[in-house]
Scaffold this motif. Sequence first.
Motif, PDB file in Angstrom:
ATOM      1  N   LYS A  78      53.637 107.663  14.929  1.00 39.30           N
ATOM      2  CA  LYS A  78      52.641 108.092  13.948  1.00 39.30           C
ATOM      3  C   LYS A  78      53.244 109.025  12.895  1.00 39.30           C
ATOM      4  CE  LYS A  78      48.041 109.930  13.432  1.00 39.30           C
ATOM      5  NZ  LYS A  78      46.824 110.391  14.068  1.00 39.30           N
ATOM      6  N   TYR A  79      54.245 109.800  13.306  1.00 38.45           N
ATOM      7  CA  TYR A  79      54.869 110.754  12.390  1.00 38.45           C
ATOM      8  C   TYR A  79      56.389 110.600  12.400  1.00 38.45           C
ATOM      9  CZ  TYR A  79      50.328 113.002  12.642  1.00 38.45           C
ATOM     10  OH  TYR A  79      48.981 113.255  12.584  1.00 38.45           O
ATOM     11  N   LEU A  80      56.979 110.949  11.266  1.00 34.00           N
ATOM     12  CA  LEU A  80      58.424 111.051  11.137  1.00 34.00           C
ATOM     13  C   LEU A  80      58.723 112.526  10.872  1.00 34.00           C
ATOM     14  CD1 LEU A  80      61.208 109.670  10.894  1.00 34.00           C
ATOM     15  CD2 LEU A  80      60.747 109.457   8.439  1.00 34.00           C
ATOM     16  N   ILE A  81      59.552 113.114  11.710  1.00 38.40           N
ATOM     17  CA  ILE A  81      59.883 114.534  11.584  1.00 38.40           C
ATOM     18  C   ILE A  81      61.330 114.661  11.121  1.00 38.40           C
ATOM     19  CG2 ILE A  81      60.051 116.736  12.812  1.00 38.40           C
ATOM     20  CD1 ILE A  81      57.980 115.521  14.801  1.00 38.40           C
ATOM     21  N   ALA A  82      61.553 115.420  10.082  1.00 42.24           N
ATOM     22  CA  ALA A  82      62.899 115.605   9.535  1.00 42.24           C
ATOM     23  C   ALA A  82      63.213 117.092   9.462  1.00 42.24           C
ATOM     24  CB  ALA A  82      62.998 114.982   8.145  1.00 42.24           C
ATOM     25  N   GLY A  83      64.418 117.449   9.889  1.00 41.53           N
ATOM     26  CA  GLY A  83      64.891 118.826   9.804  1.00 41.53           C
ATOM     27  C   GLY A  83      66.027 118.911   8.810  1.00 41.53           C
ATOM     28  N   SER A  84      66.093 120.031   8.105  1.00 46.24           N
ATOM     29  CA  SER A  84      67.103 120.172   7.053  1.00 46.24           C
ATOM     30  C   SER A  84      68.124 121.241   7.394  1.00 46.24           C
ATOM     31  CB  SER A  84      66.437 120.500   5.721  1.00 46.24           C
ATOM     32  OG  SER A  84      65.866 121.782   5.784  1.00 46.24           O
ATOM     33  N   ASP A  85      69.188 121.244   6.613  1.00 43.79           N
ATOM     34  CA  ASP A  85      70.302 122.171   6.751  1.00 43.79           C
ATOM     35  C   ASP A  85      69.871 123.635   6.635  1.00 43.79           C
ATOM     36  OD1 ASP A  85      73.006 122.380   7.207  1.00 43.79           O
ATOM     37  OD2 ASP A  85      73.542 122.328   5.087  1.00 43.79           O
ATOM     38  N   ASP A  86      68.851 123.893   5.837  1.00 47.13           N
ATOM     39  CA  ASP A  86      68.415 125.275   5.617  1.00 47.13           C
ATOM     40  C   ASP A  86      67.269 125.702   6.532  1.00 47.13           C
ATOM     41  OD1 ASP A  86      66.386 123.819   4.502  1.00 47.13           O
ATOM     42  OD2 ASP A  86      66.551 124.689   2.509  1.00 47.13           O
ATOM     43  N   GLY A  87      66.932 124.883   7.548  1.00 47.09           N
ATOM     44  CA  GLY A  87      65.929 125.245   8.529  1.00 47.09           C
ATOM     45  C   GLY A  87      64.524 124.751   8.273  1.00 47.09           C
ATOM     46  N   ILE A 132      69.567 116.578   5.153  1.00 48.04           N
ATOM     47  CA  ILE A 132      68.681 116.272   6.272  1.00 48.04           C
ATOM     48  C   ILE A 132      69.595 116.127   7.485  1.00 48.04           C
ATOM     49  CG2 ILE A 132      67.034 114.626   7.242  1.00 48.04           C
ATOM     50  CD1 ILE A 132      65.986 116.209   4.798  1.00 48.04           C
ATOM     51  N   THR A 133      69.438 116.992   8.457  1.00 46.48           N
ATOM     52  CA  THR A 133      70.363 117.017   9.593  1.00 46.48           C
ATOM     53  C   THR A 133      69.803 116.355  10.842  1.00 46.48           C
ATOM     54  OG1 THR A 133      69.576 119.221  10.160  1.00 46.48           O
ATOM     55  CG2 THR A 133      71.557 119.073   8.793  1.00 46.48           C
ATOM     56  N   ASP A 134      68.485 116.304  10.972  1.00 43.05           N
ATOM     57  CA  ASP A 134      67.846 115.685  12.136  1.00 43.05           C
ATOM     58  C   ASP A 134      66.650 114.881  11.670  1.00 43.05           C
ATOM     59  OD1 ASP A 134      69.313 116.939  14.434  1.00 43.05           O
ATOM     60  OD2 ASP A 134      68.583 118.758  13.435  1.00 43.05           O
TER      61      ASP A 134
END
Length: 71
Positions: free
Chosen positions: A54-63, A44-46
């Motif tokens: 209201k929301y939690l947004i997570a970005g990963s290494d593979d896009g 998880i990079t971001d």
Amino acid sequence: MSFSKDLGCIAVGFSDGKVSIIMWPIAPNKKTFKYDVFLQITAITDILFTYNSKYLIAGSDDGNIYVLESN
């Protein structure tokens, strides 16, 4: 790492794909609530709470992007 003032918690993303949500503030001699979510196997990079928490947004290494409802 992202902080939600509205919810009183911190969200942290890890290299193993885990997101931990930890209640804040952390008080000595008190049990701290922690919730772990395994989203995937790559990092998880971001991570960010939306402006209204209201929301939690997570970005990963593979896009990949994950949107989690935080209530």
